[in-house]
Design a protein around this motif. Structure first.
Motif, mmCIF file in Angstrom:
data_model
loop_
_atom_site.group_PDB
_atom_site.id
_atom_site.type_symbol
_atom_site.label_atom_id
_atom_site.label_comp_id
_atom_site.label_asym_id
_atom_site.label_seq_id
_atom_site.Cartn_x
_atom_site.Cartn_y
_atom_site.Cartn_z
ATOM 1 N N THR B 80 0.716 -1.103 0.076
ATOM 2 C CA THR B 80 -0.163 0.092 -0.002
ATOM 3 C C THR B 80 0.706 1.725 0.265
ATOM 4 O O THR B 80 0.104 2.274 -0.243
ATOM 5 C CB THR B 80 -1.207 -0.057 1.320
ATOM 6 N N LYS B 81 1.737 1.267 0.521
ATOM 7 C CA LYS B 81 2.779 2.228 0.805
ATOM 8 C C LYS B 81 3.934 2.281 -0.103
ATOM 9 O O LYS B 81 4.820 2.906 -0.494
ATOM 10 C CB LYS B 81 3.339 2.809 2.116
ATOM 11 N N GLY B 82 4.565 1.150 -0.345
ATOM 12 C CA GLY B 82 6.292 0.524 -1.904
ATOM 13 C C GLY B 82 7.104 0.969 -1.251
ATOM 14 O O GLY B 82 7.283 0.575 -0.159
ATOM 15 N N TYR B 83 7.516 1.711 -1.418
ATOM 16 C CA TYR B 83 9.272 2.208 -1.007
ATOM 17 C C TYR B 83 9.028 2.332 0.107
ATOM 18 O O TYR B 83 10.270 1.639 1.061
ATOM 19 C CB TYR B 83 9.750 3.017 -2.253
ATOM 20 N N ASP B 84 8.022 3.066 0.959
ATOM 21 C CA ASP B 84 8.622 3.472 2.436
ATOM 22 C C ASP B 84 8.223 2.270 2.864
ATOM 23 O O ASP B 84 8.790 1.823 4.262
ATOM 24 C CB ASP B 84 7.160 4.245 2.804
ATOM 25 N N GLY B 85 7.552 1.323 2.645
ATOM 26 C CA GLY B 85 6.896 -0.311 3.943
ATOM 27 C C GLY B 85 8.483 -0.612 3.966
ATOM 28 O O GLY B 85 8.833 -1.763 4.258
ATOM 29 N N ALA B 226 3.522 -2.967 -12.736
ATOM 30 C CA ALA B 226 1.951 -3.009 -12.756
ATOM 31 C C ALA B 226 1.256 -2.931 -11.265
ATOM 32 O O ALA B 226 0.328 -2.447 -11.430
ATOM 33 C CB ALA B 226 2.165 -4.512 -12.900
ATOM 34 N N ALA B 227 2.072 -2.857 -10.145
ATOM 35 C CA ALA B 227 2.228 -2.499 -8.789
ATOM 36 C C ALA B 227 1.440 -0.567 -9.082
ATOM 37 O O ALA B 227 0.731 -0.551 -8.990
ATOM 38 C CB ALA B 227 2.689 -3.043 -7.474
ATOM 39 N N ASP B 228 2.483 -0.429 -9.587
ATOM 40 C CA ASP B 228 1.918 0.848 -10.413
ATOM 41 C C ASP B 228 1.029 1.296 -10.663
ATOM 42 O O ASP B 228 0.662 2.741 -9.782
ATOM 43 C CB ASP B 228 3.797 2.228 -10.943
ATOM 44 N N ALA B 232 -3.624 4.009 -8.444
ATOM 45 C CA ALA B 232 -3.746 5.006 -9.164
ATOM 46 C C ALA B 232 -3.705 6.668 -8.704
ATOM 47 O O ALA B 232 -3.454 7.780 -8.668
ATOM 48 C CB ALA B 232 -5.045 5.439 -9.125
ATOM 49 N N THR B 233 -3.240 6.488 -7.264
ATOM 50 C CA THR B 233 -3.145 7.776 -5.725
ATOM 51 C C THR B 233 -2.013 8.460 -5.659
ATOM 52 O O THR B 233 -1.540 8.860 -5.795
ATOM 53 C CB THR B 233 -3.858 7.024 -4.885
ATOM 54 N N SER B 234 -1.031 7.128 -6.107
ATOM 55 C CA SER B 234 0.781 6.861 -5.203
ATOM 56 C C SER B 234 1.631 6.210 -6.562
ATOM 57 O O SER B 234 1.333 5.241 -7.018
ATOM 58 C CB SER B 234 1.292 7.185 -3.896
ATOM 59 N N VAL B 235 2.766 7.046 -6.781
ATOM 60 C CA VAL B 235 3.614 5.877 -7.061
ATOM 61 C C VAL B 235 4.319 5.203 -5.979
ATOM 62 O O VAL B 235 5.536 5.571 -5.075
ATOM 63 C CB VAL B 235 4.666 7.257 -7.820
ATOM 64 N N GLY B 302 4.938 -8.306 -1.547
ATOM 65 C CA GLY B 302 3.805 -6.603 -1.302
ATOM 66 C C GLY B 302 3.762 -5.719 -2.575
ATOM 67 O O GLY B 302 2.595 -5.791 -2.480
ATOM 68 N N TYR B 303 4.597 -5.878 -3.959
ATOM 69 C CA TYR B 303 4.610 -5.277 -5.046
ATOM 70 C C TYR B 303 3.530 -6.298 -5.889
ATOM 71 O O TYR B 303 2.860 -5.777 -6.018
ATOM 72 C CB TYR B 303 5.901 -4.810 -5.930
ATOM 73 N N GLY B 304 3.994 -7.405 -5.314
ATOM 74 C CA GLY B 304 3.082 -8.396 -6.387
ATOM 75 C C GLY B 304 1.350 -8.819 -5.167
ATOM 76 O O GLY B 304 0.852 -8.399 -6.364
#
Lengths: 126, 564
Positions: B80-85, B226-228, B232-235, B302-304
């Protein structure tokens, strides 16, 4: 001394207050003051302190970059979705694995033999 | 399946999920029961007679450490937060170098059962042991709360139990099974549960990782792409999704994570389950490999999950259990109800095993530090201490169940991060000072432990994590009243340096008074013991033992089932 006599209950060396305790304390003090022990400590600290400083600074650098330099960490590598930040993060894994492996080898070769020799010396005179 | 509707609280087949989990519980109970025959003495109950090998203990450490926070929490944060996680997993891993280089071997050589053994080695026994027990209990209870809060959401998601009462009953049942592990099997039984669970968890994560990568022709960049596009709301590949508004909070979290591990009492206690410092070192080295590889898996998972769960990150956040549900939802998207059942059972096993490890640590600290050495001043009948430890285990189990019911729905990784901050503030400075600084004394230890603990708890209470403004974006536990004034969610960057400072100030303030009280300096003994292992209960294997400790039986459990 009465407050610290049974610091680690059950240890062979933690004898009853009085005679044996005093002599074991002397043995430990003697070994601690010996040049062999000082050499072992120097070799050991000469590894762990600089390496700890190194990996902490390296980790902090990664964190500060991620927090304050999004322009750098969000740069994409070669048009892919892999960013510079992700690569930095993966390098943290590599460095952690490397330090663990190097330290283990160093300790087994450079520290363990002398440590067990000193241990035998202490325990024989207790 | 599109976005999970509000009333649709279940995924997969509850019956299948329950049966897979029951098989795990039955199997582990049999193993715990078999371990119980050799759990008689104090040393068996607390540290399995120090009989495990470094490799076994390395897997068990991974089992203790890879909690619901690592699996459900980190996968959910990355989804849900991507890189920060991703930062969580790096902090959790690098932290092990502190344990490896500065703590593990020294602790093994100077203590026997608890963190209090080491902290009080050259200090005044009663006050320092009492402080060690207090901080052990606080850290462990925080950690327990985090684990049990994951259990609630998981139950809702997996077992199709919609009523709150039903969920509470399942949490209570989880607590009972865990207490049975601890009471029957002691540390030996609990360690086998950790070993089995860690193996299942790593294998399960590996299967999911390969599965996800397989769908993207083994190209990590495509998974992230694909995760990105699913969100729609965040990269998700970029930093700043959760900390852009307050980067200092990100730094504070990182500091707490990297310094917390080596102060976690249940991690420290694992170093006593092996016979020597060399085996403790081997434990940590193999744990670093297992934990590191696992975190690489969670990055893909996570990204998956963001890429493959129908509806993407918004759907994950709407599911029961919120972002903690990312990994189970991904399992369902990949392999249907059966895969979900397996992953669900593994996640439950994770919570169960970690909670068991925490319970045995708190019970040991209460019985050994507080009851035997402070209340009874070391004058305890044989068996009495273990009896007290078992009663404590039941009480801790009860607290865990109540806490789990109350803390339902918080992100597990976040709550665990607070436990890390407390551990790093209350325990790590005293641990390092007493191992490395000769002048350090009782006043310094008490100032640093109580001071660090108090500052950390105080800042948490007034942090935006506890109270904050209400609204759709609200993340605080309490939104009815907003009494926060401290800007950071994680207090680590303030409380940890202050705790080190208090240790120094306390040492200088107390040194004149203490010089009159204490006649002998035990630092030389502590230093020689910590570096050489002299006088410690364990024997190196190659040396046939003079004065062998009767509690140490190397290789006693070599033939037991369930290894690896």
């Amino acid at each position: 001394m009465s407050t610290t006599d049974d610091a680690v209950p059950g240890f062979p060396a933690a004898g009853p207050p009085g005679g044996p305790q005093r002599s074991s304390a002397e043995t430990y003090a003697q070994v601690q003051a010996s040049p062999e022990f000082a050499a072992l400590r120097r070799r050991w600290r000469g590894f762990i302190f600089p390496v700890s400083a190194l990996f902490l600074i390296w980790f902090l650098a990664y964190v500060l970059l991620s927090a304050y330099a999004p322009g750098i960490v969000n740069t994409r590598v070669g048009g892919s979705n892999i960013t510079v930040g992700l690569l930095f993060g993966l390098l943290q894994f590599v460095s952690t694995f490397a330090i663990a492996t190097i330290y283990s080898r160093f300790a087994e070769k450079e520290l363990d033999p002398e440590a067990s020799r000193l241990r035998a010396e202490v325990e024989d005179s207790l | 399946m599109t976005v999970l509707a509000e009333g649709e609280q279940q995924v997969g087949s509850p019956l299948l999920n329950i049966s897979i989990f029951v098989v795990f519980v039955a199997l582990t109970l049999v193993i715990v029961y078999r371990a119980s025959s050799s759990t008689k003495t104090q040393s068996d109950y607390y540290t399995a007679g120090s009989s495990f090998t470094g490799a076994q203990n390395g897997i068990a450490i991974s089992g203790d450490y890879l909690s619901a926070a690592s699996f459900l929490g980190i996968a959910g944060l990355i989804a849900t937060k991507g890189y920060d996680g991703f930062l969580y997993s790096i902090g959790f891993l690098v932290a092990w170098l502190v344990a490896l280089l500065l703590v593990a071997e020294l602790l093994r050589n100077t203590g026997r059962f608890t963190m209090g053994d080491v902290l009080s080695f050259r200090m005044q026994q009663s006050p320092v042991r009492a402080a060690a027990a207090v901080s052990t209990l606080v850290v462990s209870l925080f950690y327990l709360l985090a684990q049990m809060s994951g259990a609630g959401g998981l139950v809702a998601l997996l077992l199709g139990i919609k009523s709150t009462l039903g969920q509470d009953l399942v949490i209570a049942l989880t607590g009972i099974v865990m207490v049975v592990y601890v009471l029957v099997g002691g540390m030996r039984g609990t360690t086998w549960v950790q070993i089995i669970k860690a193996s299942l968890l790593v294998i399960g994560a590996a299967v999911m990782t390969i599965w996800v990568l397989g769908q993207f022709s083994f190209n990590l960049s495509s998974v992230i792409g694909a995760a990105d596009s699913a969100d729609a709301t965040s990269v998700l590949r970029d930093s700043g999704n959760s900390y852009a508004s307050n980067p200092l909070d990100f730094v504070s979290l990182a500091v707490a994570l990297v310094l917390g591990t080596a102060g976690l009492p249940h991690v420290l206690m694992r170093f006593y389950t092996v016979p020597t410092a060399q085996e403790a070192r081997r434990s940590v080295t193999s744990a670093i490999w297992i934990i590191g590889i696992f975190y690489l898996f969670t990055l893909v998972i996570g990204y998956g999950a963001a890429a493959l769960v129908p509806g993407g990150p918004p759907a994950i956040l709407k599911a029961p259990g919120k972002d903690n549900a990312a990994a189970p939802l991904l399992a369902e998207a990949l392999g249907g109800p059966f895969m979900l059942g397996i992953v669900a059972a593994v996640a439950f096993a994770t919570i169960l095993a970690v909670v068991a490890g925490l319970t045995i640590t708190s019970s040991a600290s209460f019985a050994h530090d507080l009851y035997a050495n402070v209340i009874k001043k070391g004058d305890v009948a044989p068996g009495e201490e273990v009896r007290v430890a078992r009663i404590t285990a039941v009480v801790v189990g009860l607290l865990a169940v109540v806490g789990g019911i109350l803390a339902n729905g918080q992100n597990v990784a976040f709550l665990v991060a607070l436990a890390f901050a407390i551990a790093a503030s209350a325990n790590l400075p005293t641990l390092l000072f007493s191992l490395f600084w000769r002048r350090f004394n009782t006043t310094g230890a008490l100032s640093s432990m109580y001071g660090g603990l108090a500052i950390c708890l105080f800042l948490i209470v007034f942090s935006p994590a506890v109270s904050g403004p209400a609204g759709p974006e609200a993340t605080a536990m309490i939104t009815a009243v907003d009494f926060h004034w401290f800007p950071l969610s994680n207090p680590g960057i303030v409380s940890i340096p202050l705790s080190f400072l208090l240790g120094v100030i306390g040492t200088y303030v107390g040194q004149n008074r203490e010089r009159r009280l204490v006649t002998a300096d035990r630092f030389p003994e502590m230093e020689v013991r910590s570096m050489t292992g002299a006088g410690s209960a364990g024997r190196p294997k190659q040396r046939s033992g003079v004065m062998a400790d009767p509690a140490t039986h190397p290789n006693q459990v070599a033939g037991r089932p369930g290894a690896h």
